[in-house]
Write a protein that holds these residues in place. Sequence first.
Motif, PDB file in Angstrom:
ATOM      1  N   PRO A 134      -6.040  37.925  -5.290  1.00  0.00           N
ATOM      2  CA  PRO A 134      -5.361  37.333  -6.448  1.00  0.00           C
ATOM      3  C   PRO A 134      -6.176  37.457  -7.738  1.00  0.00           C
ATOM      4  CG  PRO A 134      -5.304  35.824  -4.589  1.00  0.00           C
ATOM      5  CD  PRO A 134      -6.208  36.961  -4.212  1.00  0.00           C
ATOM      6  N   GLY A 135      -7.510  37.504  -7.641  1.00  0.00           N
ATOM      7  CA  GLY A 135      -8.339  37.609  -8.831  1.00  0.00           C
ATOM      8  C   GLY A 135      -8.153  36.431  -9.767  1.00  0.00           C
ATOM      9  N   ASP A 136      -7.910  35.281  -9.195  1.00  0.00           N
ATOM     10  CA  ASP A 136      -7.699  34.065  -9.982  1.00  0.00           C
ATOM     11  C   ASP A 136      -9.039  33.341 -10.115  1.00  0.00           C
ATOM     12  OD1 ASP A 136      -6.969  31.682 -11.142  1.00  0.00           O
ATOM     13  OD2 ASP A 136      -5.600  31.081  -9.538  1.00  0.00           O
ATOM     14  N   PHE A 137      -9.842  33.812 -11.078  1.00  0.00           N
ATOM     15  CA  PHE A 137     -11.194  33.276 -11.202  1.00  0.00           C
ATOM     16  C   PHE A 137     -11.215  31.837 -11.719  1.00  0.00           C
ATOM     17  CE2 PHE A 137     -11.570  37.924 -11.497  1.00  0.00           C
ATOM     18  CZ  PHE A 137     -12.270  38.123 -10.309  1.00  0.00           C
ATOM     19  N   ASP A 138     -10.256  31.487 -12.556  1.00  0.00           N
ATOM     20  CA  ASP A 138     -10.173  30.094 -13.011  1.00  0.00           C
ATOM     21  C   ASP A 138      -9.814  29.176 -11.842  1.00  0.00           C
ATOM     22  OD1 ASP A 138     -10.852  30.639 -15.659  1.00  0.00           O
ATOM     23  OD2 ASP A 138      -8.750  30.972 -16.245  1.00  0.00           O
ATOM     24  N   GLY A 139      -8.848  29.603 -11.038  1.00  0.00           N
ATOM     25  CA  GLY A 139      -8.472  28.826  -9.851  1.00  0.00           C
ATOM     26  C   GLY A 139      -9.622  28.724  -8.867  1.00  0.00           C
ATOM     27  N   ALA A 140     -10.363  29.829  -8.716  1.00  0.00           N
ATOM     28  CA  ALA A 140     -11.517  29.831  -7.816  1.00  0.00           C
ATOM     29  C   ALA A 140     -12.575  28.854  -8.313  1.00  0.00           C
ATOM     30  CB  ALA A 140     -12.097  31.237  -7.708  1.00  0.00           C
ATOM     31  N   ARG A 141     -12.807  28.878  -9.612  1.00  0.00           N
ATOM     32  CA  ARG A 141     -13.806  27.963 -10.192  1.00  0.00           C
ATOM     33  C   ARG A 141     -13.415  26.514  -9.945  1.00  0.00           C
ATOM     34  NH1 ARG A 141     -15.049  25.266 -15.027  1.00  0.00           N
ATOM     35  NH2 ARG A 141     -17.270  25.357 -15.525  1.00  0.00           N
ATOM     36  N   GLN A 142     -12.144  26.187 -10.137  1.00  0.00           N
ATOM     37  CA  GLN A 142     -11.672  24.820  -9.904  1.00  0.00           C
ATOM     38  C   GLN A 142     -11.818  24.442  -8.429  1.00  0.00           C
ATOM     39  OE1 GLN A 142     -10.898  22.586 -12.267  1.00  0.00           O
ATOM     40  NE2 GLN A 142     -11.541  24.219 -13.643  1.00  0.00           N
ATOM     41  N   ALA A 143     -11.528  25.388  -7.546  1.00  0.00           N
ATOM     42  CA  ALA A 143     -11.659  25.119  -6.110  1.00  0.00           C
ATOM     43  C   ALA A 143     -13.123  24.869  -5.741  1.00  0.00           C
ATOM     44  CB  ALA A 143     -11.098  26.291  -5.298  1.00  0.00           C
ATOM     45  N   PHE A 144     -14.025  25.690  -6.287  1.00  0.00           N
ATOM     46  CA  PHE A 144     -15.452  25.496  -5.999  1.00  0.00           C
ATOM     47  C   PHE A 144     -15.962  24.167  -6.566  1.00  0.00           C
ATOM     48  CE2 PHE A 144     -15.816  30.319  -5.711  1.00  0.00           C
ATOM     49  CZ  PHE A 144     -15.902  30.312  -4.323  1.00  0.00           C
ATOM     50  N   LEU A 145     -15.517  23.814  -7.769  1.00  0.00           N
ATOM     51  CA  LEU A 145     -15.919  22.531  -8.344  1.00  0.00           C
ATOM     52  C   LEU A 145     -15.423  21.377  -7.481  1.00  0.00           C
ATOM     53  CD1 LEU A 145     -15.378  23.202 -12.157  1.00  0.00           C
ATOM     54  CD2 LEU A 145     -17.562  22.917 -10.942  1.00  0.00           C
ATOM     55  N   ARG A 146     -14.213  21.476  -6.968  1.00  0.00           N
ATOM     56  CA  ARG A 146     -13.673  20.418  -6.107  1.00  0.00           C
ATOM     57  C   ARG A 146     -14.472  20.360  -4.806  1.00  0.00           C
ATOM     58  NH1 ARG A 146     -12.663  15.798  -4.972  1.00  0.00           N
ATOM     59  NH2 ARG A 146     -10.951  15.325  -3.600  1.00  0.00           N
ATOM     60  N   SER A 147     -14.846  21.507  -4.276  1.00  0.00           N
ATOM     61  CA  SER A 147     -15.644  21.566  -3.059  1.00  0.00           C
ATOM     62  C   SER A 147     -16.990  20.864  -3.266  1.00  0.00           C
ATOM     63  CB  SER A 147     -15.874  23.025  -2.647  1.00  0.00           C
ATOM     64  OG  SER A 147     -16.755  23.116  -1.568  1.00  0.00           O
ATOM     65  N   ILE A 148     -17.605  21.147  -4.397  1.00  0.00           N
ATOM     66  CA  ILE A 148     -18.903  20.517  -4.717  1.00  0.00           C
ATOM     67  C   ILE A 148     -18.725  19.013  -4.916  1.00  0.00           C
ATOM     68  CG2 ILE A 148     -20.701  20.354  -6.486  1.00  0.00           C
ATOM     69  CD1 ILE A 148     -20.290  23.435  -6.876  1.00  0.00           C
ATOM     70  N   GLU A 149     -17.633  18.625  -5.534  1.00  0.00           N
ATOM     71  CA  GLU A 149     -17.356  17.203  -5.747  1.00  0.00           C
ATOM     72  C   GLU A 149     -17.222  16.459  -4.416  1.00  0.00           C
ATOM     73  OE1 GLU A 149     -13.469  15.151  -7.466  1.00  0.00           O
ATOM     74  OE2 GLU A 149     -14.465  16.428  -8.958  1.00  0.00           O
ATOM     75  N   ILE A 150     -16.576  17.105  -3.445  1.00  0.00           N
ATOM     76  CA  ILE A 150     -16.380  16.485  -2.125  1.00  0.00           C
ATOM     77  C   ILE A 150     -17.690  16.437  -1.350  1.00  0.00           C
ATOM     78  CG2 ILE A 150     -15.289  16.805   0.144  1.00  0.00           C
ATOM     79  CD1 ILE A 150     -12.880  18.008  -1.417  1.00  0.00           C
ATOM     80  N   ASN A 151     -18.429  17.527  -1.393  1.00  0.00           N
ATOM     81  CA  ASN A 151     -19.646  17.640  -0.574  1.00  0.00           C
ATOM     82  C   ASN A 151     -20.853  17.889  -1.468  1.00  0.00           C
ATOM     83  OD1 ASN A 151     -21.341  17.841   1.600  1.00  0.00           O
ATOM     84  ND2 ASN A 151     -20.804  19.955   2.071  1.00  0.00           N
ATOM     85  N   ARG A 152     -21.329  16.817  -2.051  1.00  0.00           N
ATOM     86  CA  ARG A 152     -22.486  16.946  -2.943  1.00  0.00           C
ATOM     87  C   ARG A 152     -23.678  17.249  -2.106  1.00  0.00           C
ATOM     88  NH1 ARG A 152     -21.626  15.685  -8.089  1.00  0.00           N
ATOM     89  NH2 ARG A 152     -19.645  14.780  -8.594  1.00  0.00           N
TER      90      ARG A 152
END
Length: 152
Positions: A134-152
């Motif tokens: 998909p090359g959705d880098f903004d979506g990927a960034r949001q997903a990674f930020l959410r991942s980090i938020e869940i698992n600090r």
Amino acid sequence: MRKALIVLGAVTLVGVALIALLHRRAAVAESDAAGEILSPEKQRIREFWALYNQANADRIAGNFEKAAAGFRKSLALDPKHEDSLYNLGASLAELGEYTEAAAVFHRLIEVNPQSNRAWSELGNTLSAAAPGSPGDFDGARQAFLRSIEINR
């Protein structure tokens, strides 16, 4: 003496009742193991685990097409099974089906919004530098930020 006989009789009666109960449980377990007298729910659960275990074995062996088909079948029986969703998404990503894999990871997130692995894999899938991604880098960034938020 009479009390002793009554106690002995009561103990014997309890012992016989326990033995009968154990034999009955063994017979039910044996009939379940032989595939007899299974409720529809037990049959569904057994079928689910047979499909899931085979799909997982296929995934481990690197047969991702067969694994994806098996995980889809297991999800037909239990649509909210997190490991089936995760493994289906991972198998689809291995096959280069990134858009479909992302959709499966979104389904996993709907089932469990706190699934760190779903958010992380969604980020990986959306940002894959591969044909068909998909090359959705903004979506990927949001997903990674959410991942980090869940698992600090």
